[in-house]
Design an enzyme around this catalytic site. Structure first.
Site, mmCIF file in Angstrom:
data_model
loop_
_atom_site.group_PDB
_atom_site.id
_atom_site.type_symbol
_atom_site.label_atom_id
_atom_site.label_comp_id
_atom_site.label_asym_id
_atom_site.label_seq_id
_atom_site.Cartn_x
_atom_site.Cartn_y
_atom_site.Cartn_z
ATOM 1 C CB ALA A 134 -31.028 29.978 -8.271
ATOM 2 C CG PHE A 135 -31.747 28.303 -13.743
ATOM 3 C CD1 PHE A 135 -31.062 29.479 -13.514
ATOM 4 C CD2 PHE A 135 -31.245 27.424 -14.689
ATOM 5 C CE1 PHE A 135 -29.891 29.783 -14.206
ATOM 6 C CE2 PHE A 135 -30.083 27.701 -15.393
ATOM 7 C CZ PHE A 135 -29.407 28.890 -15.149
ATOM 8 C CE LYS A 136 -25.786 29.300 -12.390
ATOM 9 N NZ LYS A 136 -26.592 30.542 -12.405
ATOM 10 C CG ASP A 137 -31.381 24.331 -6.613
ATOM 11 O OD1 ASP A 137 -30.199 24.191 -6.237
ATOM 12 O OD2 ASP A 137 -32.203 25.076 -6.037
ATOM 13 C CG MET A 158 -25.394 21.630 -8.727
ATOM 14 S SD MET A 158 -24.097 21.840 -9.969
ATOM 15 C CE MET A 158 -23.820 23.593 -9.912
#
Ligand SMILES: *Cc1c(COP(=O)(O)O)cnc(C)c1O
Length: 471
Positions: free
Chosen positions: A111-114, A117
């Site tokens: 997911a794009f949160k990587d 993060m």
């Protein structure tokens, strides 16, 4: 570069001071005092840079309290082919004439949160080592945020993660992603309850200032400025890939929940990146769509927040929205406070419909919006497979549908792909009758040994567990 609070607190801070903090002391959100401007010559110079170097150039404009060589090394270590699956890091591909998908979901948790993060993990490790300090990250997750945080912090020195999640309520794939981590500094806590219980526990623990100080409790939620800043980079990378050396504008469509992702697009646009339109795509939880259509921002009660098939966009209020409204009202902190403290505090809504500022959201800041339903999502997933032999996840499907409602002839439209379909397999099966492909590294993860403790929805039980596990 100094940072201020949207609510007018007189203190000014440097980047590393706010890196490990959440809200400003007055409850506001941190923003840079000004947006550094990027001119055409700079854009030309950046156009062909590898992603990690582009990240370094952009971050350098906002971070002046980490020596450049160190910051460069942190970017180089973060944005690698090995971690993100390609040299481009965020490859763009054309789906149909003028409509592109920008792949932001090929990192460790799909997911794009990587994208943000992974950088945050390396920044935290660096800054904690420099201070000789430790941090215990406490969070609540119903899916994407928790796994992205754990994969970013696993094995990092000076950091422990205590991640609460509602027992049995995440998809089997998401549970397996988190619970199969065997790293000693990662603690999965399955709470007997729902997501709101987890969030309430995190709030209660953070409000116990004595406990918070003693156990050095921190968070990594979406209001963290460093996360938002990391996301600015892929708007530039997407722009360069969608254009061929001219300064023609590009539009972006962003599947939105807490307004973090699209707020990064707003920051890129304020820096001078030629962005024509920023389309905010929402699901049935349409707080943001309602605002951009009507000028009324109306926070929903928990009971009016729908559980949808694009669950990472299921929000009752958009925690980063205050940042944009601050710019919208001309950075007038008094006005901002009257909206977010007085009006939201007493009526859970504010109304800008009659004010000149509201017109500016579209005219000056380029914002448009759309809303999708479950039926739209299924139709878009089917149509995208049929016409383009491409599978999209339900959040990206919300984006595609919104994008097509706001196309401008001659302006490329880039839709941000925020997750891979395998994370939301049940909805893909519902739409298509078959499972999406699974990247080889996730083969059989549901069968791996799990590292998780189960606790009741009780603040004291969670505190006791944290105390036991911090030596
Ligand atoms: C978090 C998330 C979103 C929403 O992003 P915001 O920054 O909260 O607006 C959209 N799609 C997916 C898959 C997500 O994980």
């Amino acid at each position: 570069m100094n940072y201020l609070s949207t609510r007018g607190h007189p203190d000014r801070k440097r980047f590393c001071e706010i890196l490990l903090e959440g809200l400003a002391p007055d409850g506001g959100l941190y923003l840079p005092e000004h947006y550094p401007q990027v001119d055409t010559a700079t854009l030309a110079k950046w156009r062909d840079l590898p992603y990690a170097e582009l990240a370094f150039e952009i971050l350098s404009l906002y971070i002046d309290d980490i020596p450049p060589a160190d910051l460069k090394a942190i970017c180089a270590k973060t944005y690698t082919h090995e971690v993100f699956g390609s040299e481009e890091i965020v490859p763009l591909r054309e789906l149909e004439d003028g409509v592109y998908l920008e792949a932001l979901s090929n990192g460790p948790t799909l997911a794009f949160k990587d994208m943000a993060m992974q950088l945050l993990g390396n920044l935290f490790e660096y800054e904690l080592a420099r201070r000789g300090a430790e941090l215990n990250i406490l969070g609540a997750t119903s899916g994407d945020t928790g796994s992205a945080a754990e994969y970013a912090m696993r094995g990092k020195k000076g950091v422990r993660v205590f991640m609460t999640s509602p027992d049995g309520r995440m998809s089997p794939f998401q549970q397996a992603q988190m619970f199969s981590l065997q790293d000693e500094n990662i603690h999965n806590i399955a709470i007997t309850g729902v997501f709101d219980d987890c969030q309430d526990i995190v709030k209660a623990v953070s409000n116990d200032l004595g406990f918070k100080r003693k156990y050095r409790i921190g968070t990594v939620n979406s209001i963290n400025w460093a996360r938002l800043l990391a996301q600015v980079v892929y708007y530039f990378a997407g722009y360069f890939q969608a254009t061929a050396g001219n300064d023609k504008p590009v539009s972006f469509t962003v599947p939105s929940g807490n307004f973090g992702n699209v707020c990064a697009g707003h920051v890129a646009r304020m820096m001078g990146l030629p962005i024509h339109t920023l389309v905010v795509a929402t699901n049935e939880n349409d707080v943001l769509d309602e605002f951009f259509r009507t000028g009324i921002y109306r926070v929903r009660a928990a009971a009016d927040t729908h559980e949808t098939s694009s669950p990472s966009m299921d929000i009752s209020k958009a925690s980063n929205f205050e940042r944009f409204v601050f710019d919208l009202v001309g950075r007038d902190a008094g006005k901002l406070r009257s909206l977010f403290v007085d009006e939201l505090g007493s009526q859970a809504r504010f109304d800008l419909s009659g004010e000149p500022a509201f017109k500016q959201a579209a005219e000056r800041f380029g914002f448009k919006s759309s809303r999708s339903t479950h039926a739209d999502r299924l139709a878009t997933i089917r149509d995208t497979e049929k016409r383009f032999a491409t599978l999209v996840d339900p959040h990206t499907a919300d984006g595609l549908k919104a994008a097509r409602e706001h196309l401008t002839p001659g302006v490329p439209m880039v839709v941000l792909e925020t997750a891979l379909p395998i994370k939301f397999a049940a909805t893909l099966v519902e739409a298509l009758g078959h499972e999406p492909a699974r990247p080889a590294r996730f083969e059989g993860i549901e069968a791996l040994p799990k590292r998780v403790v189960k606790l009741p929805a009780d603040v004291e039980a969670v505190k006791a567990y944290i105390a036991q596990n911090c030596d």
